[in-house]
Design an enzyme around this catalytic site. Structure first.
Site, PDB file in Angstrom:
ATOM      1  N   LYS A  25       0.812  -1.221   0.000  1.00  0.00           N
ATOM      2  CA  LYS A  25       0.000   0.000   0.000  1.00  0.00           C
ATOM      3  C   LYS A  25       0.846   1.272   0.000  1.00  0.00           C
ATOM      4  O   LYS A  25       0.382   2.318  -0.420  1.00  0.00           O
ATOM      5  CB  LYS A  25      -0.966  -0.023   1.171  1.00  0.00           C
ATOM      6  CG  LYS A  25      -2.007  -1.134   1.005  1.00  0.00           C
ATOM      7  CD  LYS A  25      -3.008  -1.168   2.117  1.00  0.00           C
ATOM      8  CE  LYS A  25      -4.155  -2.108   1.824  1.00  0.00           C
ATOM      9  NZ  LYS A  25      -3.892  -3.508   2.204  1.00  0.00           N
TER      10      LYS A  25
HETATM   11  C1  LIG Z   1      -4.565  -4.585   1.607  1.00  0.00           C
HETATM   12  C2  LIG Z   1      -3.847  -5.872   1.474  1.00  0.00           C
HETATM   13  C3  LIG Z   1      -4.283  -6.872   0.596  1.00  0.00           C
HETATM   14  C4  LIG Z   1      -5.556  -6.761  -0.198  1.00  0.00           C
HETATM   15  O1  LIG Z   1      -5.513  -5.754  -1.162  1.00  0.00           O
HETATM   16  P1  LIG Z   1      -6.887  -5.284  -1.878  1.00  0.00           P
HETATM   17  O2  LIG Z   1      -6.482  -4.174  -2.755  1.00  0.00           O
HETATM   18  O3  LIG Z   1      -7.782  -4.847  -0.761  1.00  0.00           O
HETATM   19  O4  LIG Z   1      -7.419  -6.463  -2.576  1.00  0.00           O
HETATM   20  C5  LIG Z   1      -3.517  -8.020   0.478  1.00  0.00           C
HETATM   21  N1  LIG Z   1      -2.388  -8.189   1.201  1.00  0.00           N
HETATM   22  C6  LIG Z   1      -1.941  -7.253   2.062  1.00  0.00           C
HETATM   23  C7  LIG Z   1      -0.710  -7.509   2.840  1.00  0.00           C
HETATM   24  C8  LIG Z   1      -2.646  -6.060   2.223  1.00  0.00           C
HETATM   25  O5  LIG Z   1      -2.190  -5.137   3.072  1.00  0.00           O
END
Ligand SMILES: *Cc1c(COP(=O)(O)O)cnc(C)c1O
Length: 458
Positions: free
Chosen positions: A111
């Site tokens: 993210k």
């Molecule tokens: C947020 C997250 C996901 C999922 O991502 P999406 O965009 O919500 O599908 C998967 N793995 C990790 C480690 C995350 O932080």
């Protein structure tokens, strides 16, 4: 270039509008009116660019009316300065699969890749020049820390982060609650992530409250996050250099994998997009049966995917029903009234052209982490492990890239359970563990939370 709502194509917004608002006023999600489709020749030209220059080319398509291209390039370069990997992401061969590590940013989760850019866009677009902006974020663990890292200490911006109390990992919580300065407020909600997300969506839909606090959002429904994530699909596919490639993606809110779908729409030759879920398998069910029916969230070893209402799926739905906004609005209304909607077999067939989906249990997740560690001396985090598991179940695909979404240190209890091994804290987090945590615990009640925000928002 204009944006509209998945539930009403006649609405028109600029990039700056949708950046600030996150969610359309009718509750729908924003989509762009045009999508650039690259020719084979253009793809060849893109394939030789650095990560930062590639990101500039791709992101610019979606914000050209509001951001100057040279300045976008400088903004992106600055955003990725703090990353441990010089190319932002790292593609590795682990045994016989390809792993794209997306977790070399300041909070060790994929993210960061979008959030660092978004943080700088808030400054560039001057959205808080005359009035304080209050950003409200719901997090299943990783969005919160990525947002805090990107927005800490920014002038005229407050960030309220809602996480489900006791439902995220200890390290995830510690990163979030120790890092912020006085513009950051952490709130533990006595509920699930879906409850947190619902509170944020409901607040966005209350015009008076939204305007009063000049509310903004950086959850994965924010289009700016999606466009930053499209970049690494291109980058990784170019590195592998095969004619057709598949991606396996640990999925919760359908944001990251939707970025892969966008990359395909933009002309990247992607074969299959593999949705990997944990026991919270709403996406696996809708892709395989057509029924979208949230059930109760079950806590799992991959908490960032403990989601039953997968918001970004609405963006795919818009294409599946032939871009019929009225149909999307009516399906979303069914969801609200009846608690589910059902797509016909024709729609399922369309989804299956691009996607397949597998559910991986906690038990399977542990054994995947253990096996990969034994076979290749490599430690996966539990989210990435589900994506490995999905590829193993499906088998027989074109060359596949697994998206590594978090550093295993963030889930060290689970890693220890699977492998018996302790992991050292990566440099980014070496001092997190001893710092004092700051957060407030509030009931799952929107008016209590609104009051809390009103008291702090200045
Ligand atoms: C947020 C997250 C996901 C999922 O991502 P999406 O965009 O919500 O599908 C998967 N793995 C990790 C480690 C995350 O932080």
């Amino acid at each position: 270039m204009k944006y509209f709502s998945t539930r009403d194509k006649s609405l028109e917004f600029s990039f700056k509008d949708i950046f600030l608002r996150g969610l359309a006023p009718d509750g729908g999600l924003f989509l762009p009116s045009e999508i650039k489709k690259y020719t084979a020749n253009e793809l060849r030209n893109l394939s030789i660019l650095s990560y930062v220059d590639l990101a500039t080319e791709i992101i610019f398509n979606f914000c050209k009316d509001d951001i100057d291209k040279k300045e976008l390039n400088a903004l992106i370069e600055k955003s990725y300065k703090s990353f441990k990997s010089k190319d932002v992401v790292e593609l590795k061969k682990i045994g016989n699969f390809n792993l794209l590590e997306l977790y070399h940013g300041p909070t060790l989760a994929f993210k960061d890749i979008a959030m660092q850019v978004i943080g700088n866009m808030y400054d560039y677009l001057q959205v808080s020049k005359d009035k304080v902006v209050n950003i409200i974020v719901a997090t299943s663990g990783d969005t919160g820390s990525a947002a805090i890292s990107a927005l800490n200490n920014r002038k005229n911006i407050n960030v309220f982060v809602l996480h489900p109390h006791k439902k995220i990992s200890n390290i995830q919580r510690k990163i979030m609650t120790t890092m912020g300065s006085k513009n950051i407020f952490n709130v533990a909600i006595e509920g699930s992530f879906d409850d947190c997300q619902k509170i944020v969506k409901d607040m966005f839909n209350e015009n008076e409250f939204r305007e009063k606090i000049n509310m903004s959002g950086v959850n994965s429904i924010n289009w700016a996050r999606i466009i930053c994530q499209i970049v690494y699909y291109f980058y990784a596919a170019f590195k592998i250099g095969k004619k057709k490639i598949s991606f396996s993606v640990p999925t919760g809110n359908f944001g990251d994998i939707y970025a892969g779908y966008m990359a395909k729409k933009m002309g990247l030759p992607i074969d299959k997009l593999i949705v990997a879920t944990n026991e919270n398998d709403i996406l696996q069910r809708v892709i395989n049966t057509g029924e979208y029916k949230p059930s109760k969230v079950k806590p799992s070893l991959s908490p960032s995917m403990d989601i039953q209402i997968s918001s970004n799926f609405e963006r795919l739905l818009f294409d599946i029903v032939n871009q019929d906004d009225k149909k999307v609005a009516s399906l979303m209304n069914d969801l609200l009234i009846k608690g589910f909607f059902k797509l016909d077999q024709e729609a399922v067939k369309i989804i299956k052209k691009d996607f397949c989906a597998e559910k991986i249990s906690d038990e399977e997740t542990l054994s995947i982490i253990e096996n990969i560690n034994t076979e290749s001396k490599f430690i996966l985090d539990p989210h990435t492990a589900t994506a490995v598991g999905a590829v193993k179940k499906i088998g027989n695909l074109s060359e596949t890239i697994i998206l590594g979404t978090a550093h295993p240190y963030k889930f060290l209890e689970t890693v220890k359970r699977a492998t018996g091994k302790e992991i050292d804290a990566p440099a980014q987090l070496s001092n997190v563990v001893d710092k004092e945590e700051k957060f407030d615990i509030i009931e799952n009640n929107i008016s209590l939370i609104k009051n809390y925000i009103l008291n702090k928002a200045i």
